[in-house]
Design an enzyme around this catalytic site. Structure first.
Site, PDB file in Angstrom:
ATOM      1  N   THR A  36      38.020  99.708 103.394  1.00  0.00           N
ATOM      2  CA  THR A  36      38.762 100.008 104.618  1.00  0.00           C
ATOM      3  C   THR A  36      40.210 100.251 104.257  1.00  0.00           C
ATOM      4  O   THR A  36      40.845  99.395 103.636  1.00  0.00           O
ATOM      5  CB  THR A  36      38.651  98.854 105.625  1.00  0.00           C
ATOM      6  OG1 THR A  36      37.270  98.574 105.877  1.00  0.00           O
ATOM      7  CG2 THR A  36      39.330  99.211 106.935  1.00  0.00           C
ATOM      8  N   LYS A 155      32.780  94.305  97.387  1.00  0.00           N
ATOM      9  CA  LYS A 155      32.785  94.527  98.838  1.00  0.00           C
ATOM     10  C   LYS A 155      31.518  95.303  99.198  1.00  0.00           C
ATOM     11  O   LYS A 155      31.533  96.497  99.476  1.00  0.00           O
ATOM     12  CB  LYS A 155      34.039  95.280  99.276  1.00  0.00           C
ATOM     13  CG  LYS A 155      34.255  95.227 100.787  1.00  0.00           C
ATOM     14  CD  LYS A 155      35.671  95.585 101.170  1.00  0.00           C
ATOM     15  CE  LYS A 155      35.884  95.383 102.659  1.00  0.00           C
ATOM     16  NZ  LYS A 155      37.278  95.660 103.076  1.00  0.00           N
ATOM     17  N   GLU A 188      38.332  82.543 100.706  1.00  0.00           N
ATOM     18  CA  GLU A 188      39.018  83.638 101.388  1.00  0.00           C
ATOM     19  C   GLU A 188      39.098  83.356 102.877  1.00  0.00           C
ATOM     20  O   GLU A 188      38.770  82.255 103.338  1.00  0.00           O
ATOM     21  CB  GLU A 188      38.263  84.952 101.140  1.00  0.00           C
ATOM     22  CG  GLU A 188      36.815  84.928 101.623  1.00  0.00           C
ATOM     23  CD  GLU A 188      36.017  86.154 101.205  1.00  0.00           C
ATOM     24  OE1 GLU A 188      36.539  86.997 100.461  1.00  0.00           O
ATOM     25  OE2 GLU A 188      34.843  86.253 101.626  1.00  0.00           O
TER      26      GLU A 188
END
Length: 313
Positions: A36, A155, A188
């Site tokens: 993204t 990812k 995270e």
């Protein structure tokens, strides 16, 4: 490699050519990777880091990509996007989804099916500027991340854990959550990486067993470790940047805490609300959203973006 772009960037509607086949492996198995990106001033921010991660993650899942062709397609897509906007200063979100392709028998891939790369664009989150001023309120997520070294840092398109975490965040009326693995190590946030500052320097959790190796995380690590002597009075010696295994207890001595990703950049944290069975002890950790350390990290990323833009990547 096949590239499919959302051709109607003005209204963000999809044409029939954009339809995803029912036997697409990303749809059926999450067999793919994505990134993204933020488009500002008519250019993709931190593009070199996005491309490097896509290349790394695709190779880790044995998905062949033509990176030169992909880079050219991104440039063309962004050019089309800019032409559809009233002015190029408008920030937009651009997503790149990479599927391993279509078909195959069960979990096995069709060795002749090309990877499918899809571009899409979306509105930039309007509330980020307010959060940057006030700071984020986080919770301590109850949903743990599974440990899988083969997928650590990647990812990939399997995001069910993050879906569960986000449900917790919404239920708590918080902005995000600190997420831990099944052994209790801080990893995270739901959609970003974590940095915290103590007397010994900056720290960020390792993501070699789970979690995502974000592009802003990579950018900060490379810049902090290579910072010049003129920056050391502000940042600290480059050797004081640590990747390690941490728990919630390590945050009790932190001076500043930030969440990073490609859209929000470096976002300061104002408060962490966590579960505590001892009613005599506070269940909150508080930080200053205007801490100089957080501002310094944010400036490092912004300076890198401006330098990239000035040099046309």
């Amino acid at each position: 490699m096949k590239i499919v772009a959302n051709t109607d960037t003005a209204s963000l509607t999809s044409s029939s050519a954009d339809a995803i086949a029912l036997n697409d492996r990303a749809l059926n198995y999450g067999d793919g990777v994505f990134t993204t990106m933020c488009v500002s001033q008519g250019k993709v921010e931190l593009l070199s880091f996005h491309l490097a991660r896509l290349n790394h993650d695709a190779k880790a899942l044995a998905i062949p990509l033509n990176m030169a062709k992909l880079r050219t397609a991104i440039d063309e897509y962004v050019s089309t996007l800019n032409a559809s906007l009233e002015h190029t200063k408008t920030q937009r979100v651009m997503k790149i989804h990479v599927s391993s392709g279509e078909g195959g028998r069960g979990y096995a891939r069709d060795s002749h099916a090309p990877a499918i790369v899809r571009f899409s664009t979306h509105a930039y989150p309007a509330h980020y500027s307010e959060l940057a001023a006030s700071g984020l309120t986080l919770i301590n997520a109850k949903t743990p991340l599974a440990i899988q070294p083969l997928l650590g840092g990647i990812k990939h398109m399997n995001r069910l854990e993050q879906v569960l975490v986000k449900r917790e965040v919404i239920a708590a009326n918080a902005d995000d959550a600190l997420v831990f693995d099944t052994q209790g190590h801080l990893i995270e946030a739901s959609a970003g990486n974590v940095f915290f500052q103590t007397d010994s320097g900056w720290h960020t959790p390792k993501v070699n067993n789970c979690g995502v190796n974000g592009v802003v995380r990579q950018c900060l690590l490379s810049m902090l470790k290579a910072s010049s002597s003129k920056d050391r009075d502000i940042i600290g010696n480059p050797s004081s940047v640590h990747e390690g295994e941490y728990t919630l207890a390590d945050l009790t001595n932190a001076k500043a805490l930030v969440i990073t990703n490609a859209l929000m950049g470096v976002m300061p944290v104002n408060k962490v609300i966590y579960n505590n069975n001892d009613k005599e002890i506070s269940n909150e950790l508080e930080f200053s959203a205007s801490h100089q350390g957080a501002k310094t990290l944010a400036k490092l990323v912004l300076d890198k973006i401006q330098d990239d833009h000035a040099n046309s990547y």
